[in-house]
Write a protein that holds these residues in place. Structure first.
Motif, PDB file in Angstrom:
ATOM      1  N   VAL A 145      19.289  46.659  10.904  1.00 43.03           N
ATOM      2  CA  VAL A 145      19.405  45.817  12.085  1.00 43.03           C
ATOM      3  C   VAL A 145      20.599  46.345  12.884  1.00 43.03           C
ATOM      4  N   LEU A 146      20.542  46.218  14.209  1.00 49.85           N
ATOM      5  CA  LEU A 146      21.570  46.872  15.034  1.00 49.85           C
ATOM      6  C   LEU A 146      22.733  45.951  15.400  1.00 49.85           C
ATOM      7  N   PRO A 180      19.125  42.950  26.217  1.00 50.26           N
ATOM      8  CA  PRO A 180      18.144  43.702  25.421  1.00 50.26           C
ATOM      9  C   PRO A 180      18.654  45.106  25.128  1.00 50.26           C
ATOM     10  N   LEU A 181      18.312  45.633  23.962  1.00 49.61           N
ATOM     11  CA  LEU A 181      18.834  46.936  23.524  1.00 49.61           C
ATOM     12  C   LEU A 181      17.896  48.060  23.965  1.00 49.61           C
ATOM     13  N   LEU A 234       9.302  48.880  13.934  1.00 54.87           N
ATOM     14  CA  LEU A 234      10.343  48.378  14.841  1.00 54.87           C
ATOM     15  C   LEU A 234       9.862  47.079  15.466  1.00 54.87           C
ATOM     16  N   ILE A 235      10.797  46.119  15.593  1.00 57.15           N
ATOM     17  CA  ILE A 235      10.454  44.818  16.182  1.00 57.15           C
ATOM     18  C   ILE A 235      11.727  44.240  16.774  1.00 57.15           C
ATOM     19  N   LEU A 267      17.665  39.026  20.921  1.00 56.37           N
ATOM     20  CA  LEU A 267      17.026  40.280  21.312  1.00 56.37           C
ATOM     21  C   LEU A 267      17.629  41.455  20.545  1.00 56.37           C
ATOM     22  N   GLN A 268      17.948  41.197  19.295  1.00 55.17           N
ATOM     23  CA  GLN A 268      18.372  42.273  18.407  1.00 55.17           C
ATOM     24  C   GLN A 268      17.164  43.136  18.063  1.00 55.17           C
ATOM     25  N   LEU A 269      17.405  44.356  17.574  1.00 58.00           N
ATOM     26  CA  LEU A 269      16.312  45.173  17.051  1.00 58.00           C
ATOM     27  C   LEU A 269      16.417  45.277  15.534  1.00 58.00           C
TER      28      LEU A 269
END
Lengths: 332, 332
Positions: free
Chosen positions: A160-161, A197-198, A214-215, A271-273
C-alpha cells in the motif's frame, strides 16, 4: 443561469483536452481513434457523498473528479478527457461556479504535457432535489495493458502506498460523532473534502509493469484487498504492524480511546492505492517511488491456500477485530 | 437491495458488449483499442424529465438510453457499450427492477450482429431525493468520419425524417393542460414515454455520406436546425407546408383550437433526425430510406445570405408565429 449559458461558461473555462477532435457543442464528442481505452464513471450525491456545510463548492467539484482520477490510476493508466453531468436546483449560480472552479483546479493539478485533463462534454439539468454530480473519465492504458484486479499470484507481496482510514475519520469528525475539536485534525478533514488521487504513482506502476493487481481503497483497505483476492482466487496474510500510520489518526484514536485499525482496515472513501507486487519487483518499485516521491509499504503476502484476508499481529496471531461488523457511515 | 447486490444483478442481466475487453467489476472498463470514437451522455431527473405517475419504470429505463442512442445516430454513428449511473432512494427495488427491464428491452431492440448495445460499467448510489439516471453511450463513427453540425452549405436541402412536436404534445396531455381525453392520442403519449431513436437511419446516412450536417430534434426542430445554421454560418428557408404532419397532432390541435406549427417547430424532446443534404444526394437518400423503411421530407433550402431560419407559407410569405416566445414546458 440558463442551460445554454452554463454550457457556454463551461466551454470557455475548460480547454478541449488532448485526444479529443470535437468537444462540447455537437450531439456527441469525437475522440482521436485509438487514443483512449479506459472508462470510469462516478456519481456524488448531496447528502450522501457530500454536504455543503462540510465542504466548499470548490472542494466538492475537486472531489467529483478526484474519485475518477483514482480509478484510472488504479488501472495503471493515464487520465485525459472527462464528461460532466451537473444536476443542480435552479438559481444556485454561485454553487455551480464554485464547483466549476474546483474542477478547473484539479484539471490543472493533474494535466501533463500531451495529456490534459479537461472537459469534453456532458449534460446540465435542473432538479428540485439534492445536487448530483457525475464524472465519466477516459484514460489510456500502459503499453502492456491495464493492471486488473485478478492478477495476484501466490508469493506476491501486498503493498500500500500510504495510510488508510483518513477520510472516514474526517467524516466522523465533521459529523460531530467524536468529542474532540475537528480543527486539530486538518489532514483527516482534507482526506474527505479534497482527496489527492495518486495519478502519477498509478501511471508509473502501470508503465513499468510493477504490480500484478491494483485497486484503489475507496471501499476501505480490507474490502478492496478482498476484491483483488476474490478475483485472483487467492488469499492474503497482512501484518497489521507493518501498515502505515498517520499521526493525526493515531492522535485522534488515542484521545477517543478507539482503535485506529478499525479506520485503517474498514474506513472507506480513501484514494490510496493497494497492489500486489511480485517479490522480485519490490526493489524496483521502491526505486521508482523514491524518484517520484511516493513511499512503498510492504504489509503482507499472497497465499494460494488462504481465502480472503487474514490480519495478524506481531507474533502471527490473528488480530481480534470485528471488521466484518464495522458499518460504513454515510455522510448523512 | 445493497450496492453490491444491485451491481451483481446488472452484471447478470446485461451481457458484456462487443468492443469491451473488461466490463463491470474493475476500477474502470477496458475497451478494445480503436473500437469507439464517439461519446455522449444524458441525465434524466425525476420531476423534470419524467414522472412515475406518467411513465412506467420500464418506460423510464427505455427512454434513458433512447436519448443517448439518438445522439449517436445524429453523428451518423453506430452505438455500442454504455455506462449507467443509477441514483435512487433506498428500498425502491421494484422501480429499479423496472428501469433495468426497460433498459434490457431497448438494448435488445437496438443490438445488431457485431455491435451489441449493453452495459459496460456504471455507478449506483443512494439519494433521499429525486431519482437521477445518467447514461453515457459510446459509438463508432462511419469510415469517413462523423457527420457534424457545422457542414451545411448553400444550396443544400433541409430534410427531416418524420413529424416533430409529438413528445411535447404528449407532455401537455399528461399534464392535463388540454381539455381532451389523453387516451385518444396514444402515439403522442408514446413519443414522450417511450421514444424510438432513429438508430438505423442515422447509421445509414453516415455510412453512405448522405448529409452535410445532422442533428436530432431533442431541443425542438426550429432550435436544432438553428444549431446547424449557426455552426455552419448559413441560414435556411423552410416551407412549413412541406413539414410532415402527424394525424394525432393535427386532431389534437383541431380539438383544442391551437396551431400544430407551434408544436412542430418548437416542441422539444423528439428524437427525430434533421439534416442538410446536398441536392445531388437527395435521390440516393430517398432510395436508402425506401429500402430501410424511413421517409424523407424535403422541407427547405440552405442559403448563404440568410441568418437563422425563415419559416414561409405557400406563397413564400413569412409565417406569423411567435416561436421565439414559445417556452418549453418542463415535465413538472
Amino acid at each position: 443561469m440558463r442551460e445554454f449559458e452554463l454550457i457556454d461558461q463551461i466551454r470557455r473555462r475548460f480547454e478541449r483536452p488532448d485526444g479529443v477532435v470535437v468537444g462540447i457543442g455537437d450531439d456527441a464528442a469525437v475522440l482521436e481513434a485509438g487514443r483512449y481505452d479506459l472508462v470510469t464513471t462516478d456519481t456524488m450525491v448531496e447528502g450522501v457523498h457530500f454536504r455543503r456545510d462540510w465542504s466548499s463548492a470548490a472542494q466538492i467539484g475537486w472531489k467529483a473528479l478526484a474519485v475518477s482520477l483514482s480509478d484510472i490510476a488504479a488501472m495503471g493508466g493515464e487520465p485525459g478527457a472527462f464528461f460532466l453531468n451537473l444536476t443542480v436546483a435552479p438559481g444556485q449560480d454561485s454553487f455551480v461556479d464554485g464547483v466549476l472552479g474546483g474542477l478547473a483546479e484539479i484539471c490543472e493539478a493533474y494535466s501533463v504535457e500531451g495529456a490534459t485533463v479537461s472537459v469534453a462534454g456532458g449534460d446540465v439539468s435542473a432538479t428540485d432535489g439534492a445536487a448530483v454530480l457525475t464524472t465519466t473519465l477516459l484514460g489510456r492504458s500502459p503499453a502492456d495493458g491495464p493492471i486488473l484486479r485478478g492478477g495476484a499470484q501466490a508469493g506476491d507481496r501486498v503493498v500500500v502506498l500510504g495510510p488508510t482510514g483518513l477520510a472516514q475519520a474526517g467524516v466522523d469528525l465533521l459529523a460531530g460523532r467524536l468529542e474532540v475539536d475537528p480543527q486539530d485534525f486538518g489532514e483527516l478533514l482534507e482526506a474527505h473534502r479534497r482527496p489527492r488521487p495518486l495519478v502519477e504513482a498509478g501511471r508509473l506502476v502501470g508503465a513499468n509493469g510493477l504490480a500484478s493487481a491494483l485497486i484503489d481503497t475507496s471501499d476501505g483497505f480490507g474490502q478492496d484487498l478482498g476484491h483483488i483476492l476474490e478475483q485472483s482466487g487467492v488469499g492474503a496474510r497482512v501484518e497489521v504492524d507493518r501498515l502505515p500510520r498517520h499521526p493525526q489518526l493515531d492522535a485522534l484514536c488515542h484521545q477517543t480511546e478507539s482503535d485506529p485499525l478499525e479506520y485503517m482496515l474498514a474506513g472507506g472513501e480513501d484514494l490510496q492505492l493497494c497492489m500486489t507486487v511480485p517479490a522480485a519487483k519490490l526493489e524496483r518499485l521502491r526505486e521508482v517511488g523514491a524518484q517520484a516521491g511516493f513511499e512503498v509499504f510492504d504489509v503482507g503476502q499472497i497465499h494460494a491456500d488462504l481465502e480472503g484476508v487474514r490480519f495478524v499481529g506481531p507474533g502471527g496471531d490473528p488480530v481480534e477485530l470485528d471488521v466484518l461488523g464495522y458499518q460504513h457511515f454515510a455522510v448523512r
